[in-house]
Design a protein around this motif. Structure first.
Motif, PDB file in Angstrom:
ATOM      1  N   GLU A 165       0.844  -1.198   0.000  1.00 22.38           N
ATOM      2  CA  GLU A 165       0.000   0.000   0.000  1.00 22.38           C
ATOM      3  C   GLU A 165       0.872   1.237   0.000  1.00 22.38           C
ATOM      4  OE1 GLU A 165      -3.264   2.369   2.827  1.00 22.38           O
ATOM      5  OE2 GLU A 165      -2.246   0.573   3.567  1.00 22.38           O
ATOM      6  N   TRP A 236      -8.359   0.207 -12.285  1.00 19.62           N
ATOM      7  CA  TRP A 236      -8.205   0.972 -11.045  1.00 19.62           C
ATOM      8  C   TRP A 236      -8.167   2.466 -11.328  1.00 19.62           C
ATOM      9  CZ3 TRP A 236      -4.037   4.219 -10.235  1.00 19.62           C
ATOM     10  CH2 TRP A 236      -4.062   4.911  -9.022  1.00 19.62           C
ATOM     11  N   ASN A 240     -10.930   5.140 -10.004  1.00 20.15           N
ATOM     12  CA  ASN A 240     -10.510   6.183  -9.066  1.00 20.15           C
ATOM     13  C   ASN A 240     -10.919   7.566  -9.568  1.00 20.15           C
ATOM     14  OD1 ASN A 240      -8.836   6.719  -6.560  1.00 20.15           O
ATOM     15  ND2 ASN A 240      -7.820   8.060  -8.030  1.00 20.15           N
ATOM     16  N   GLY A 248      -6.709   9.170  -3.449  1.00 19.41           N
ATOM     17  CA  GLY A 248      -6.341   8.041  -4.294  1.00 19.41           C
ATOM     18  C   GLY A 248      -4.855   7.791  -4.396  1.00 19.41           C
ATOM     19  N   TYR A 249      -4.034   8.825  -4.179  1.00 21.85           N
ATOM     20  CA  TYR A 249      -2.578   8.653  -4.231  1.00 21.85           C
ATOM     21  C   TYR A 249      -1.955   8.727  -2.839  1.00 21.85           C
ATOM     22  CZ  TYR A 249      -3.828   9.655  -9.002  1.00 21.85           C
ATOM     23  OH  TYR A 249      -4.450   9.627 -10.229  1.00 21.85           O
ATOM     24  N   SER A 251      -3.419   6.790  -0.384  1.00 23.76           N
ATOM     25  CA  SER A 251      -3.577   5.378  -0.034  1.00 23.76           C
ATOM     26  C   SER A 251      -3.930   4.621  -1.302  1.00 23.76           C
ATOM     27  CB  SER A 251      -4.672   5.200   1.020  1.00 23.76           C
ATOM     28  OG  SER A 251      -4.908   3.831   1.282  1.00 23.76           O
ATOM     29  N   LEU A 252      -2.984   3.828  -1.796  1.00 21.82           N
ATOM     30  CA  LEU A 252      -3.134   3.113  -3.065  1.00 21.82           C
ATOM     31  C   LEU A 252      -2.651   1.687  -2.850  1.00 21.82           C
ATOM     32  CD1 LEU A 252      -1.644   4.404  -6.473  1.00 21.82           C
ATOM     33  CD2 LEU A 252      -1.808   2.010  -5.882  1.00 21.82           C
ATOM     34  N   TYR A 253      -3.546   0.724  -2.990  1.00 24.27           N
ATOM     35  CA  TYR A 253      -3.187  -0.676  -2.811  1.00 24.27           C
ATOM     36  C   TYR A 253      -2.706  -1.284  -4.133  1.00 24.27           C
ATOM     37  CZ  TYR A 253      -5.431  -0.529   1.777  1.00 24.27           C
ATOM     38  OH  TYR A 253      -5.754  -0.210   3.080  1.00 24.27           O
ATOM     39  N   PHE A 265      -2.848  -3.455  -9.661  1.00 28.76           N
ATOM     40  CA  PHE A 265      -3.385  -2.316  -8.919  1.00 28.76           C
ATOM     41  C   PHE A 265      -4.780  -2.625  -8.380  1.00 28.76           C
ATOM     42  CE2 PHE A 265       0.033  -0.727 -11.371  1.00 28.76           C
ATOM     43  CZ  PHE A 265       0.530   0.367 -10.697  1.00 28.76           C
ATOM     44  N   MET A 268      -9.947  -1.302  -3.924  1.00 26.96           N
ATOM     45  CA  MET A 268     -10.342   0.041  -3.503  1.00 26.96           C
ATOM     46  C   MET A 268     -10.930  -0.023  -2.097  1.00 26.96           C
ATOM     47  SD  MET A 268     -12.141   1.021  -7.155  1.00 26.96           S
ATOM     48  CE  MET A 268     -12.278   2.791  -6.907  1.00 26.96           C
ATOM     49  N   TYR A 271     -13.303   5.048   0.844  1.00 22.81           N
ATOM     50  CA  TYR A 271     -13.630   6.098  -0.121  1.00 22.81           C
ATOM     51  C   TYR A 271     -14.706   7.049   0.414  1.00 22.81           C
ATOM     52  CZ  TYR A 271     -10.759   4.292  -3.909  1.00 22.81           C
ATOM     53  OH  TYR A 271      -9.680   3.922  -4.700  1.00 22.81           O
TER      54      TYR A 271
END
Length: 610
Positions: A165, A236, A240, A248-249, A251-253, A265, A268, A271
């Motif tokens: 992440e 993804w 997003n 979104g940038y 926390s990005l899994y 990617f 989600m 949100y």
């Protein structure tokens, strides 16, 4: 502590009761007894479950409604056979989201866009130590596990699967990338993570970043493409942007499977500030997160570097067009309706406790009713889905020819200003001869906001919901198209032989349209640019350059999904010998100059009465 009385609400969903004593955000409360009542009134009892607070800003900045993480002694099929069997689950408070449904809606969007795992969203009422604490939803804990993020099994040494992440908080096992300094957390492996494995995955992420930021980044073999799975990246990224997730940038899994050098990617998670629910970027209905999101100097640089590559531009433009064509706007609007209806009784209890207009974090707008928050969400979806295709194309430098407008004469439409979420309506709310057209805040109960588009050759006649009145430009005969003297738009008895009742619908970029009157040659315009209720819609000088860019003269056309019904009969036409087969409405007014045969017809041409 045992509960003496179960609290259960009459809802079409589960009601859940917890009993525990919380002492702090990090300590696990032991031996919690839990009662779970599902939507079928089946009750399950769980002994010795553990619970603790979870989250960062959602825990620390919200003194009232707290989120929790629960852990069973053994893996449980807590939400049924269609979900994971796991020990760890989350209770999402959704305290920052007054609609309470943004996280659940994003789960649906994730499925729609084809992502391999979408988190659960089961709404529950929660009672803690005998006290009702609000509407929550049960969700998956972010982890790699069967039924969740399913990584490839096997592998030895450092070549194992990794669940990662981009984490702005930089918690637990984490590292910073060498080029940009992006903070990356290692979720899996977790407890058994070795120093060699940490060094390995750090080197792999650094190799991706170096290739992306290097001079050969567009090269399919030397550049970053060798390190990314294009399908998951496109799905993804588009999802997003569709939900406009400001974080979104932050926390990005993403993850990497053993034996595979590519990064995948998703999924989600979290949100609740998406869909324009954060005051920091302002209204994001017509913004891209790659332009205004948080952490654009970190992981945001990854994406914006990709935007410089024609391959990425084509990839995401193509995928977004597919998603839009598949009906994502209508899908999301239907889910907003169904989810908000599902929790309607529960949200009333929730906001009775916490207050519906109380600012909790960075909410962009505050309202006094739940319906207004739901309508804000619906409005964002409509506006954003119209904006995105043109914005993607513009960012890629792609010239897109606007698509001509085509209307279904058996459906109602609403006409919405590009400047703000206000709609063509009738002053006074009564459709009648001479009524003046003005804009008004969205209200689905106002039929005066609904219009029928009747095609008359190359033009459209816009008719009121009841079919009795047509939109007419009140400009005097002989008024020049360039005249800057305004005239009202009003309602009049339909007569398709009158040029002042016929309109050209001119497409512009991003699903925006001009309405140009045949009789005057002038354009429908929002008077003075005001978005207050009852601001007139007027005819004004036509200017080709301003028609393309001027927000006062640009409009969205939204299909309502409702079928046209007039006086209980679907759009009826009449014809007779004495009037040269002219078409008439049920009141005997002529609405078209010719029809191929005598009789009474519906719009598909089927004869009902000879």
């Amino acid at each position: 502590m045992k509960i003496k009385r179960l609290i259960k609400h009459n809802l079409m969903r589960a009601a859940m009761t917890l009993a525990l004593i919380m002492t702090c955000a990090t300590a696990w409360a032991q031996e919690v007894q839990t009662y779970y009542i599902d939507e079928n009134d089946n009750m399950r009892t769980y002994e010795n479950m553990e619970i603790r607070g979870r989250g960062n800003s959602t825990w620390n900045r919200n003194p009232a409604k707290k989120p929790y993480r629960i852990r069973f002694a053994e893996p449980e099929q807590f939400l049924g056979k269609d979900h994971a069997t796991a020990r760890n689950w989350t209770l999402m408070a959704n305290a920052y989201d007054k609609s309470l449904i943004r996280n659940a809606l994003t789960s649906e969007l994730s499925r729609f866009t084809g992502q391999p795992f979408s988190v659960a969203a089961k709404f529950v009422d929660v009672t803690l130590n005998g006290e009702y604490i609000g509407t929550y939803h049960i969700s998956d804990h972010p982890e790699a596990a069967p039924g969740r993020v399913e990584l490839a099994q096997g592998g030895t040494g450092t070549d194992v699967s990794y669940f990662l992440e981009v984490d702005g908080y930089a918690e637990h096992n984490w590292f910073s990338t060498s080029n940009i300094g992006v903070k990356v957390r290692i979720h899996t492996p977790k407890d058994e993570l070795t120093s060699a494995q940490k060094s390995y995955i750090q080197a792999q992420v650094n190799a991706f970043e170096a290739a992306l930021m290097g001079s050969d980044f567009k090269d399919p073999e030397k550049g970053y493409r060798q390190y990314v799975d294009s399908v998951s990246l496109a799905n993804w990224f588009c999802a997003n942007e569709i939900c406009a997730n400001y974080d979104g940038y932050w926390s990005l899994y993403f993850y990497k499977n053993t034996g595979d050098k590519r990064f995948y990617f998703g999924p989600m998670w979290d949100y609740d500030i998406a869909y324009s629910n954060d005051s920091r970027p302002g209204d994001t209905a017509e913004q891209l997160m790659s332009d205004c999101g948080a952490e654009l100097d970190k992981a945001g640089r990854w994406v914006n570097r990709m935007w410089e590559d024609p391959w990425f531009q084509q990839l995401v433009n193509r995928r977004l067009r597919e998603i839009i064509a598949d009906g994502v706007e209508a899908f999301l609007l239907e889910k907003v309706d169904s989810l908000s209806t599902l929790i309607n009784e529960s949200q009333a209890l929730n906001f009775k406790k916490y207050g519906i207009s109380t600012k909790t974090y960075n909410e962009r707008v505050l309202h006094s009713t739940y319906a207004e928050y739901v309508e804000d969400l619906r409005s964002f979806i409509r506006r954003h889905c119209k904006f995105l295709p043109g914005a993607f194309a513009a960012k890629a430098g792609i010239e897109v020819e606007p698509e001509p407008f085509s209307a279904d004469p058996e459906r109602y439409y609403k006409i919405r200003s590009v400047r703000a979420d206000v709609f063509w309506d009738v002053r006074g709310g009564e459709a009648k001869d001479g009524a003046i057209i003005a804009v008004y805040a969205n209200d689905n109960a106002r039929n005066t906001q609904k219009w029928i588009f009747r095609q008359q050759g190359d033009y459209y006649q816009l008719v009121s919901h009841d079919g009795r009145w047509a939109l007419t430009d009140a400009s005097p005969a002989g008024t020049a198209a360039t005249s800057t003297t305004s005239a009202n738009l009003k309602l009049a008895a339909p007569d398709a032989s009158l040029p002042h009742q016929l309109w050209t619908v001119v497409p512009q970029a991003s699903s925006r349209y001009n309405f140009i009157n045949l009789g005057s040659g002038r354009t429908a315009n929002l008077d003075g640019g005001s978005t207050d209720n009852n601001t007139r819609v007027i005819s004004y000088a036509t200017d080709e350059a301003k028609n393309k860019t001027g927000q006062n003269r640009l409009w969205y056309i939204d299909e309502t999904g409702e079928k046209v019904v007039i006086d209980g009969i679907e759009t009826v036409w009449m014809a007779n010998d004495t009037q040269s087969n002219a078409c008439y409405d049920l009141q005997g007014r002529r609405i078209r100059s010719a029809r191929p045969a005598k009789g009474v017809f519906i719009l598909d041409g089927k004869k009902l009465i000879r």
